[in-house]
Scaffold this motif. Structure first.
Motif, PDB file in Angstrom:
ATOM      1  N   ALA A 158      -4.335  -1.294 -10.024  1.00 23.87           N
ATOM      2  CA  ALA A 158      -3.704  -1.746  -8.778  1.00 23.87           C
ATOM      3  C   ALA A 158      -2.256  -1.267  -8.715  1.00 23.87           C
ATOM      4  O   ALA A 158      -1.812  -0.752  -7.683  1.00 23.87           O
ATOM      5  N   ARG A 159      -1.530  -1.424  -9.824  1.00 22.83           N
ATOM      6  CA  ARG A 159      -0.134  -0.952  -9.865  1.00 22.83           C
ATOM      7  C   ARG A 159      -0.075   0.562  -9.675  1.00 22.83           C
ATOM      8  O   ARG A 159       0.787   1.078  -8.959  1.00 22.83           O
ATOM      9  N   MET A 160      -0.989   1.271 -10.322  1.00 22.80           N
ATOM     10  CA  MET A 160      -1.003   2.727 -10.224  1.00 22.80           C
ATOM     11  C   MET A 160      -1.262   3.169  -8.777  1.00 22.80           C
ATOM     12  O   MET A 160      -0.550   4.022  -8.247  1.00 22.80           O
ATOM     13  N   TYR A 161      -2.273   2.582  -8.132  1.00 22.73           N
ATOM     14  CA  TYR A 161      -2.587   2.971  -6.752  1.00 22.73           C
ATOM     15  C   TYR A 161      -1.454   2.595  -5.801  1.00 22.73           C
ATOM     16  O   TYR A 161      -1.181   3.327  -4.839  1.00 22.73           O
ATOM     17  N   GLN A 162      -0.770   1.479  -6.055  1.00 18.20           N
ATOM     18  CA  GLN A 162       0.375   1.091  -5.222  1.00 18.20           C
ATOM     19  C   GLN A 162       1.470   2.147  -5.314  1.00 18.20           C
ATOM     20  O   GLN A 162       2.057   2.536  -4.305  1.00 18.20           O
ATOM     21  N   THR A 163       1.725   2.635  -6.517  1.00 20.17           N
ATOM     22  CA  THR A 163       2.732   3.674  -6.718  1.00 20.17           C
ATOM     23  C   THR A 163       2.298   4.979  -6.059  1.00 20.17           C
ATOM     24  O   THR A 163       3.096   5.645  -5.388  1.00 20.17           O
ATOM     25  N   VAL A 164       1.045   5.336  -6.227  1.00 18.35           N
ATOM     26  CA  VAL A 164       0.523   6.578  -5.639  1.00 18.35           C
ATOM     27  C   VAL A 164       0.649   6.543  -4.117  1.00 18.35           C
ATOM     28  O   VAL A 164       0.936   7.562  -3.490  1.00 18.35           O
TER      29      VAL A 164
ATOM     30  N   ARG B 148       1.544  10.740   0.472  1.00 17.08           N
ATOM     31  CA  ARG B 148       1.604  10.214   1.841  1.00 17.08           C
ATOM     32  C   ARG B 148       0.379  10.574   2.672  1.00 17.08           C
ATOM     33  O   ARG B 148       0.042   9.855   3.607  1.00 17.08           O
ATOM     34  N   TRP B 149      -0.316  11.635   2.333  1.00 19.88           N
ATOM     35  CA  TRP B 149      -1.537  11.995   3.065  1.00 19.88           C
ATOM     36  C   TRP B 149      -2.651  10.993   2.796  1.00 19.88           C
ATOM     37  O   TRP B 149      -3.585  10.870   3.588  1.00 19.88           O
ATOM     38  N   HIS B 150      -2.572  10.293   1.678  1.00 19.81           N
ATOM     39  CA  HIS B 150      -3.605   9.316   1.306  1.00 19.81           C
ATOM     40  C   HIS B 150      -3.024   7.913   1.152  1.00 19.81           C
ATOM     41  O   HIS B 150      -3.572   7.083   0.438  1.00 19.81           O
ATOM     42  N   HIS B 151      -1.923   7.660   1.852  1.00 17.91           N
ATOM     43  CA  HIS B 151      -1.205   6.396   1.742  1.00 17.91           C
ATOM     44  C   HIS B 151      -2.122   5.184   1.958  1.00 17.91           C
ATOM     45  O   HIS B 151      -2.200   4.295   1.119  1.00 17.91           O
ATOM     46  N   HIS B 152      -2.823   5.154   3.075  1.00 21.59           N
ATOM     47  CA  HIS B 152      -3.652   3.993   3.408  1.00 21.59           C
ATOM     48  C   HIS B 152      -4.851   3.859   2.473  1.00 21.59           C
ATOM     49  O   HIS B 152      -5.235   2.743   2.112  1.00 21.59           O
ATOM     50  N   GLU B 153      -5.411   4.963   2.075  1.00 22.88           N
ATOM     51  CA  GLU B 153      -6.535   4.917   1.144  1.00 22.88           C
ATOM     52  C   GLU B 153      -6.074   4.396  -0.223  1.00 22.88           C
ATOM     53  O   GLU B 153      -6.764   3.587  -0.853  1.00 22.88           O
TER      54      GLU B 153
ATOM     55  N   ALA C 162      -5.593  -0.149  -4.165  1.00 21.98           N
ATOM     56  CA  ALA C 162      -4.739  -1.145  -4.829  1.00 21.98           C
ATOM     57  C   ALA C 162      -5.265  -2.551  -4.555  1.00 21.98           C
ATOM     58  O   ALA C 162      -5.393  -3.365  -5.478  1.00 21.98           O
ATOM     59  N   GLY C 163      -5.603  -2.829  -3.321  1.00 27.61           N
ATOM     60  CA  GLY C 163      -6.166  -4.136  -2.965  1.00 27.61           C
ATOM     61  C   GLY C 163      -7.502  -4.395  -3.623  1.00 27.61           C
ATOM     62  O   GLY C 163      -7.775  -5.507  -4.102  1.00 27.61           O
ATOM     63  N   TYR C 164      -8.339  -3.378  -3.649  1.00 25.17           N
ATOM     64  CA  TYR C 164      -9.654  -3.511  -4.293  1.00 25.17           C
ATOM     65  C   TYR C 164      -9.493  -3.867  -5.764  1.00 25.17           C
ATOM     66  O   TYR C 164     -10.158  -4.772  -6.275  1.00 25.17           O
ATOM     67  N   GLU C 165      -8.615  -3.159  -6.443  1.00 24.59           N
ATOM     68  CA  GLU C 165      -8.409  -3.406  -7.877  1.00 24.59           C
ATOM     69  C   GLU C 165      -7.823  -4.803  -8.106  1.00 24.59           C
ATOM     70  O   GLU C 165      -8.199  -5.477  -9.068  1.00 24.59           O
ATOM     71  N   GLU C 166      -6.939  -5.255  -7.233  1.00 22.39           N
ATOM     72  CA  GLU C 166      -6.404  -6.614  -7.359  1.00 22.39           C
ATOM     73  C   GLU C 166      -7.516  -7.647  -7.208  1.00 22.39           C
ATOM     74  O   GLU C 166      -7.546  -8.639  -7.946  1.00 22.39           O
ATOM     75  N   ARG C 167      -8.423  -7.433  -6.261  1.00 18.45           N
ATOM     76  CA  ARG C 167      -9.542  -8.362  -6.076  1.00 18.45           C
ATOM     77  C   ARG C 167     -10.466  -8.372  -7.288  1.00 18.45           C
ATOM     78  O   ARG C 167     -10.954  -9.429  -7.701  1.00 18.45           O
ATOM     79  N   GLN C 168     -10.696  -7.205  -7.880  1.00 11.28           N
ATOM     80  CA  GLN C 168     -11.544  -7.141  -9.077  1.00 11.28           C
ATOM     81  C   GLN C 168     -10.889  -7.892 -10.231  1.00 11.28           C
ATOM     82  O   GLN C 168     -11.561  -8.620 -10.972  1.00 11.28           O
ATOM     83  N   ALA C 169      -9.590  -7.724 -10.399  1.00 15.37           N
ATOM     84  CA  ALA C 169      -8.870  -8.429 -11.472  1.00 15.37           C
ATOM     85  C   ALA C 169      -8.935  -9.938 -11.246  1.00 15.37           C
ATOM     86  O   ALA C 169      -9.166 -10.699 -12.193  1.00 15.37           O
ATOM     87  N   ALA C 170      -8.750 -10.380 -10.021  1.00 16.17           N
ATOM     88  CA  ALA C 170      -8.795 -11.812  -9.708  1.00 16.17           C
ATOM     89  C   ALA C 170     -10.186 -12.384  -9.979  1.00 16.17           C
ATOM     90  O   ALA C 170     -10.318 -13.498 -10.484  1.00 16.17           O
ATOM     91  N   ARG C 171     -11.201 -11.618  -9.686  1.00 17.05           N
ATOM     92  CA  ARG C 171     -12.580 -12.055  -9.906  1.00 17.05           C
ATOM     93  C   ARG C 171     -12.842 -12.263 -11.399  1.00 17.05           C
ATOM     94  O   ARG C 171     -13.590 -13.154 -11.788  1.00 17.05           O
TER      95      ARG C 171
END
Length: 79
Positions: free
Chosen positions: A39-45, A50-55, A60-69
């Motif tokens: 999640a931290r890595m994707y947030q930094t990326v 910038r071409w893949h900012h939203h992706e 990052a959100g997906y990985e945070e949800r997996q960690a929370a689970r």
């Protein structure tokens, strides 16, 4: 620019995550830590690629949800 040890593109981030993926029988804590690091890595990326900012933000959100689970719920009423 990102540190040489850190991926700067979404493609490189996916490759880095795959390369350091824990064994399938790793503990839940190991898997949770793996997902939090991703999640931290994707947030930094998202800031660099910038071409893949939203992706990257999605990942990052997906990985945070997996960690929370995988993380134990916080204990209530602990002193």
């Amino acid at each position: 620019m990102a540190n040489k040890a850190e991926p700067a593109t979404l493609h490189d981030a996916h490759s880095a995550a795959t390369a350091r993926r824990p064994a399938s029988n790793a503990t839940r804590a190991t898997w949770a830590a793996f997902h939090l690091a991703n999640a931290r890595m994707y947030q930094t990326v998202a800031d660099y690629d910038r071409w893949h900012h939203h992706e990257a933000l999605y990942w990052a959100g997906y990985e945070e949800r997996q960690a929370a689970r995988l993380s134990p719920p916080p204990e209530e009423g602990r002193n």
